[in-house]
Each structure stands twice: as structure tokens, then as C-alpha cells.
Design an enzyme around this catalytic site. Structure first.
Site, PDB file in Angstrom:
ATOM      1  N   ARG A  12      36.605  25.884   2.116  1.00  0.00           N
ATOM      2  CA  ARG A  12      37.396  26.991   2.865  1.00  0.00           C
ATOM      3  C   ARG A  12      36.856  27.068   4.197  1.00  0.00           C
ATOM      4  O   ARG A  12      37.313  26.645   5.070  1.00  0.00           O
ATOM      5  CB  ARG A  12      37.046  28.301   1.982  1.00  0.00           C
ATOM      6  CG  ARG A  12      38.325  29.449   2.406  1.00  0.00           C
ATOM      7  CD  ARG A  12      37.752  30.292   3.600  1.00  0.00           C
ATOM      8  NE  ARG A  12      36.270  30.873   3.600  1.00  0.00           N
ATOM      9  CZ  ARG A  12      35.640  31.109   4.537  1.00  0.00           C
ATOM     10  NH1 ARG A  12      36.249  31.188   5.656  1.00  0.00           N
ATOM     11  NH2 ARG A  12      34.487  31.865   4.290  1.00  0.00           N
ATOM     12  N   ASP A  13      35.729  27.565   4.276  1.00  0.00           N
ATOM     13  CA  ASP A  13      35.084  27.851   5.813  1.00  0.00           C
ATOM     14  C   ASP A  13      34.927  26.262   6.530  1.00  0.00           C
ATOM     15  O   ASP A  13      35.222  26.410   7.697  1.00  0.00           O
ATOM     16  CB  ASP A  13      33.655  28.229   5.701  1.00  0.00           C
ATOM     17  CG  ASP A  13      33.144  29.078   6.684  1.00  0.00           C
ATOM     18  OD1 ASP A  13      33.780  28.852   7.879  1.00  0.00           O
ATOM     19  OD2 ASP A  13      32.053  29.709   6.911  1.00  0.00           O
ATOM     20  N   HIS A 203      25.373  34.140   3.981  1.00  0.00           N
ATOM     21  CA  HIS A 203      26.107  32.985   4.757  1.00  0.00           C
ATOM     22  C   HIS A 203      25.824  32.835   6.160  1.00  0.00           C
ATOM     23  O   HIS A 203      25.927  33.683   6.917  1.00  0.00           O
ATOM     24  CB  HIS A 203      27.617  33.733   4.488  1.00  0.00           C
ATOM     25  CG  HIS A 203      28.861  32.831   5.027  1.00  0.00           C
ATOM     26  ND1 HIS A 203      29.474  32.370   4.234  1.00  0.00           N
ATOM     27  CD2 HIS A 203      28.776  32.578   6.358  1.00  0.00           C
ATOM     28  CE1 HIS A 203      30.535  31.361   5.069  1.00  0.00           C
ATOM     29  NE2 HIS A 203      30.081  31.546   6.102  1.00  0.00           N
ATOM     30  N   HIS A 205      25.312  30.371   9.671  1.00  0.00           N
ATOM     31  CA  HIS A 205      25.725  29.264  10.631  1.00  0.00           C
ATOM     32  C   HIS A 205      24.537  28.764  11.202  1.00  0.00           C
ATOM     33  O   HIS A 205      23.695  29.666  11.650  1.00  0.00           O
ATOM     34  CB  HIS A 205      26.964  29.665  11.464  1.00  0.00           C
ATOM     35  CG  HIS A 205      28.288  29.913  10.545  1.00  0.00           C
ATOM     36  ND1 HIS A 205      29.329  28.697  10.494  1.00  0.00           N
ATOM     37  CD2 HIS A 205      28.579  30.551   9.396  1.00  0.00           C
ATOM     38  CE1 HIS A 205      30.353  29.283   9.895  1.00  0.00           C
ATOM     39  NE2 HIS A 205      29.948  30.298   9.314  1.00  0.00           N
ATOM     40  N   CYS A 236      34.625  29.712  12.374  1.00  0.00           N
ATOM     41  CA  CYS A 236      35.695  30.527  12.223  1.00  0.00           C
ATOM     42  C   CYS A 236      36.575  30.023  13.352  1.00  0.00           C
ATOM     43  O   CYS A 236      36.189  30.356  14.311  1.00  0.00           O
ATOM     44  CB  CYS A 236      35.336  31.984  11.880  1.00  0.00           C
ATOM     45  SG  CYS A 236      36.635  33.092  12.321  1.00  0.00           S
ATOM     46  N   ASN A 245      28.443  25.688   8.994  1.00  0.00           N
ATOM     47  CA  ASN A 245      27.644  26.579   8.292  1.00  0.00           C
ATOM     48  C   ASN A 245      26.214  25.721   8.141  1.00  0.00           C
ATOM     49  O   ASN A 245      26.099  24.500   8.274  1.00  0.00           O
ATOM     50  CB  ASN A 245      28.346  26.547   6.973  1.00  0.00           C
ATOM     51  CG  ASN A 245      29.123  27.726   6.707  1.00  0.00           C
ATOM     52  OD1 ASN A 245      28.932  28.686   6.412  1.00  0.00           O
ATOM     53  ND2 ASN A 245      30.576  27.216   7.018  1.00  0.00           N
TER      54      ASN A 245
HETATM   55  N1  COA Z   1      49.192  35.104   2.780  1.00  0.00           N
HETATM   56  C1  COA Z   1      50.535  34.520   3.294  1.00  0.00           C
HETATM   57  N2  COA Z   1      51.202  35.325   4.290  1.00  0.00           N
HETATM   58  C2  COA Z   1      50.574  36.528   4.773  1.00  0.00           C
HETATM   59  C3  COA Z   1      49.713  37.032   4.153  1.00  0.00           C
HETATM   60  C4  COA Z   1      48.752  36.403   3.370  1.00  0.00           C
HETATM   61  N3  COA Z   1      47.604  36.753   2.934  1.00  0.00           N
HETATM   62  N4  COA Z   1      49.529  38.144   4.624  1.00  0.00           N
HETATM   63  C5  COA Z   1      50.540  38.558   5.338  1.00  0.00           C
HETATM   64  N5  COA Z   1      51.306  37.403   5.495  1.00  0.00           N
HETATM   65  C6  COA Z   1      52.703  37.118   6.270  1.00  0.00           C
HETATM   66  C7  COA Z   1      53.542  38.374   5.831  1.00  0.00           C
HETATM   67  O1  COA Z   1      54.266  38.078   4.729  1.00  0.00           O
HETATM   68  C8  COA Z   1      54.590  38.168   7.135  1.00  0.00           C
HETATM   69  O2  COA Z   1      55.204  37.199   6.987  1.00  0.00           O
HETATM   70  P1  COA Z   1      56.784  37.182   7.622  1.00  0.00           P
HETATM   71  O3  COA Z   1      56.591  37.323   9.086  1.00  0.00           O
HETATM   72  O4  COA Z   1      57.268  35.671   7.338  1.00  0.00           O
HETATM   73  O5  COA Z   1      57.388  38.421   7.079  1.00  0.00           O
HETATM   74  C9  COA Z   1      53.529  37.542   8.306  1.00  0.00           C
HETATM   75  O6  COA Z   1      52.194  37.035   7.592  1.00  0.00           O
HETATM   76  C10 COA Z   1      52.849  38.950   9.045  1.00  0.00           C
HETATM   77  O7  COA Z   1      52.311  40.191   8.204  1.00  0.00           O
HETATM   78  P2  COA Z   1      51.420  40.889   8.612  1.00  0.00           P
HETATM   79  O8  COA Z   1      50.829  41.801   7.575  1.00  0.00           O
HETATM   80  O9  COA Z   1      51.920  41.765   9.913  1.00  0.00           O
HETATM   81  O10 COA Z   1      50.090  40.200   9.015  1.00  0.00           O
HETATM   82  P3  COA Z   1      49.259  40.068  10.522  1.00  0.00           P
HETATM   83  O11 COA Z   1      50.137  39.200  11.439  1.00  0.00           O
HETATM   84  O12 COA Z   1      48.869  41.357  11.036  1.00  0.00           O
HETATM   85  O13 COA Z   1      48.374  39.000  10.027  1.00  0.00           O
HETATM   86  C11 COA Z   1      46.640  38.380   8.452  1.00  0.00           C
HETATM   87  C12 COA Z   1      47.433  39.574   9.431  1.00  0.00           C
HETATM   88  C13 COA Z   1      45.310  39.007   7.698  1.00  0.00           C
HETATM   89  C14 COA Z   1      47.782  38.086   7.363  1.00  0.00           C
HETATM   90  C15 COA Z   1      46.051  37.436   9.372  1.00  0.00           C
HETATM   91  O14 COA Z   1      45.487  37.718  10.360  1.00  0.00           O
HETATM   92  C16 COA Z   1      45.457  36.518   8.522  1.00  0.00           C
HETATM   93  O15 COA Z   1      45.747  35.393   7.739  1.00  0.00           O
HETATM   94  N6  COA Z   1      43.992  36.053   9.047  1.00  0.00           N
HETATM   95  C17 COA Z   1      43.122  35.201   8.315  1.00  0.00           C
HETATM   96  C18 COA Z   1      41.666  35.089   9.173  1.00  0.00           C
HETATM   97  C19 COA Z   1      41.046  33.841   8.613  1.00  0.00           C
HETATM   98  O16 COA Z   1      41.234  33.390   7.525  1.00  0.00           O
HETATM   99  N7  COA Z   1      39.863  33.824   9.105  1.00  0.00           N
HETATM  100  C20 COA Z   1      38.866  33.003   8.832  1.00  0.00           C
HETATM  101  C21 COA Z   1      38.191  33.448   7.419  1.00  0.00           C
HETATM  102  S1  COA Z   1      37.149  34.800   7.963  1.00  0.00           S
HETATM  103 ZN    ZN Z   2      31.354  31.144   7.985  1.00  0.00          ZN
END
Ligand code: COA
Ligand code: ZN
Length: 304
Positions: A12-13, A203, A205, A236, A245
Site C-alpha cells: 500500500r504505502d 509508522h 519514514h 505519500c 518507510n
Molecule cells: N473509492 C473510490 N472512489 C471514490 C472514493 C473511494 N473511497 N471516494 C470517493 N470516490 C469517488 C466518488 O464516487 C466520486 O466519483 P464520481 O466523480 O465518478 O461521482 C469522486 O470520487 C469524488 O468523490 P468525493 O467524495 O467528492 O471525493 P473527493 O474528490 O473529495 O476525494 C477522497 C476524496 C478521499 C476520495 C480522495 O481524496 C482520496 O481518495 N484520497 C486518498 C488519499 C491517499 O490515499 N493518500 C495516501 C495514503 S494516506
Molecule cells: Zn507512510
């Protein structure tokens, strides 16, 4: 011998931050190779938006390809949708990700700090209600790439909120490797006193080559659960300057030398590290790798 639980987060990370997109079958192979090396817990994927983190697309497929009874498999979930996807995929352990600052939450999950606390709490409550194991990351716990130093009291406040919502464990995450041993002793000591060391994980880095020194401070504070990443992969995409990490092989080597039991076979783990190089197309490995390779030969644990 006292036991330490190592959760390998390389699938994942690690892979979320690699330029190379690793196909689901190879991600499944990596998770299985880690388990074969004796790693008791693996964070197999994140159920995040594929637009936000393209390399984590297909988390559902990865989960479907695993024997979920085989080890303690975990998934990161950023919101309710991610939680529902993870649950539908059969995952039994989820981790929410709360950052300790306003800006980092906005950058990472597009939520304010208050919103993130609320969403994480709701997901934790739902997970507990559904009978899943639930953990909470508190990210950028030492330093935020946008806001600078983070106060220990703020980390404690957020950890308390996550415990109150039902988290079984809070993972104190030094997302950009901004901690140092003195700060680690203060923060882990404070949190261990407040919540008990057995409910905490670290956790770390290795951006400034201090992850191992910080890990030892956590051990001294009674913490017995660590995230680490085979080959030292990781970072990240939303935290500029984050390097890899703490390498699992460095951590396991430290713990073994200090008389702790991890259940991990270092020779087999070195085989996994070599295998990761073929997946990501570049040399990887912790700082102890050359010495470890001399100790264990050049064993390749991935079926060759
Ligand atoms: N999995 C898949 N799709 C997702 C989702 C999820 N967990 N959460 C939201 N979406 C989709 C929605 O269905 C929507 O799709 P559409 O445009 O086709 O309708 C779109 O994403 C936007 O949804 P929204 O709730 O407005 O999300 P956002 O644009 O505000 O993004 C997150 C928020 C949390 C989904 C996004 O920032 C994210 O995935 N971040 C992960 C960060 C990460 O992994 N960082 C590293 C690890 S710490
Ligand atoms: Zn990390």
C-alpha cells in the site's frame, strides 16, 4: 522472547508512490510472498479514489485474489465509500487516515480537520458495528509538510477522539520522517502514558535516516506494533518530501538483535526485497541490506 508485531505496508504505502503501476496479480504475489516470509500483518491496499491515487486502483481485485484467512490483512480507507468497498471485498481490518493538521487533511483527503475527524469517527463506529477490526492513523504526527511542527497535545487530542470513536489502535505516523529520537521519546512516551502502549503502533519514514532510531524510542516506550515496508518503499503522494518507510528488513534486524521475536524469516524477506526490485524496476532495500545479504546469502524467496 517478547513479541513485536510487524505490519508490512509495502503493497500500500510502497506501491502507491511508485512510478511503475504494478498489476493486481503481482500485488497479490507480493502480499503472499510477505506472508510466506512470516510477516503476520500486511496492509494490502487502500480503497481510495483511483483518480487521487491511480496506483491503488484495483484494490477490490487484490482483495479478491487473496486467501483472507491466511494472515491479518488490512486496508486503508479514507471515507465511507472506501469503507463500504473494503467491506464488500471481504476485508476484516480497516484503517482510517486522519492527519494532524488542517492543510494535510485538505491535501490528502479533501476534508478539513474537523470534517476528517467526523468522517473517520463515523467509519470507525460503522466498522466496530460490523465486527471489523478498526485502526486509525494519525498522520504527520511530528511535522506537516505544509504547516511545520505539530504539537504533541494535538496528536493526543486526535488520538483520544479516534479511541472514543472505537479505534482499537492508533497508528502514530511520521509521514514525512520529521521526527527525531528526542521528539519520538516525548511523543510516544506521552501517548503511551495517556492510552497505554499496547493500543499504539508506530509508522515511521526514513527521510532523514532516523526511522530506526525513532523506532527504538517507541520500543523503549513499550510500543510493540510497527508498520514497516519491505525494501523501504513508500511515501505519500500528497506530502512533498516524504521518502520511503522504515525498511522491514532494517526493523526486523534491529528487533532480532535486541532479542525480540517477530516470526519473520529474514532470509525469506530478503528474497521478497529482491522480488520487489523486479516489480518496481529499480534497486530498493534498507540500509542494512548489504550486511544482511552477507549473513543470509543471496537467497531468493520468490519461487526462483
Ligand atoms: N473509492 C473510490 N472512489 C471514490 C472514493 C473511494 N473511497 N471516494 C470517493 N470516490 C469517488 C466518488 O464516487 C466520486 O466519483 P464520481 O466523480 O465518478 O461521482 C469522486 O470520487 C469524488 O468523490 P468525493 O467524495 O467528492 O471525493 P473527493 O474528490 O473529495 O476525494 C477522497 C476524496 C478521499 C476520495 C480522495 O481524496 C482520496 O481518495 N484520497 C486518498 C488519499 C491517499 O490515499 N493518500 C495516501 C495514503 S494516506
Ligand atoms: Zn507512510
Amino acid at each position: 522472547m517478547e513479541r513485536v508485531i510487524v505490519n508490512d505496508v509495502s503493497p500500500r504505502d510502497g506501491l502507491q508512490n511508485e512510478p511503475a503501476a504494478v498489476p493486481s496479480a503481482a500485488r497479490i504475489g507480493l502480499v503472499n510472498a510477505l506472508v510466506e516470509a512470516g510477516v503476520p500483518a500486511v496492509e494490502v491496499a487502500s480503497f481510495v479514489s483511483p483518480r487521487a491515487v491511480p496506483k491503488m486502483a484495483g484494490a477490490d481485485e487484490v482483495a479478491a485474489g487473496l486467501d483472507l484467512n491466511r494472515a491479518d490483512f488490512r486496508a486503508l480507507v479514507p471515507n465511507r465509500k472506501g469503507y463500504e468497498r473494503a467491506r464488500a471485498a471481504g476485508m476484516r481490518s480497516v484503517a482510517v487516515v486522519l492527519a494532524a493538521t488542517e492543510t494535510m487533511n485538505v491535501q490528502n483527503i479533501n476534508m478539513s480537520l474537523d470534517q476528517a475527524v467526523q468522517v473517520c469517527a463515523e467509519v470507525l463506529q460503522q466498522a466496530r458495528h460490523d465486527g471489523l477490526a478498526a485502526r486509525a492513523y494519525v498522520a504527520v504526527a511530528f511535522e506537516c509538510p505544509f504547516e511545520g511542527a505539530v504539537a504533541d497535545g494535538e496528536v493526543e487530542r486526535l488520538a483520544a477522539a479516534m479511541f472514543a470513536a472505537g479505534a482499537e489502535e492508533v497508528v502514530v505516523a511520521d509521514t514525512i520522517g520529521g521526527g527525531n529520537p528526542r521528539r519520538a521519546k516525548e511523543l510516544f512516551g506521552r501517548l503511551a502514558a495517556a492510552f497505554g502502549p499496547m493500543r499504539l503502533a508506530a509508522h515511521l519514514h526514513d527521510t532523514r535516516a532516523l526511522a530506526l532510531a525513532n523506532a527504538w524510542q517507541a520500543v523503549e516506550c513499550g510500543i510493540r506494533k510497527f508498520d514497516a515496508s519491505a525494501g523501504g518503499l513508500g511515501g505519500c503522494p500528497f506530502a512533498p518530501g516524504a521518502a520511503g518507510n522504515l525498511a522491514t528488513e532494517d526493523l526486523v534486524s534491529l528487533l532480532q538483535q535486541a532479542g525480540f521475536h517477530t516470526g519473520i524469516d529474514l532470509a525469506a524477506l530478503l528474497g521478497v526485497v529482491r522480488h520487489i526490485e523486479t516489480l518496481v524496476g529499480r534497486p530498493v532495500g534498507g540500509r542494512s541490506l548489504p550486511w544482511l545479504q552477507r549473513q543470509h546469502g543471496t537467497h531468493n524467496g520468490c519461487g526462483e
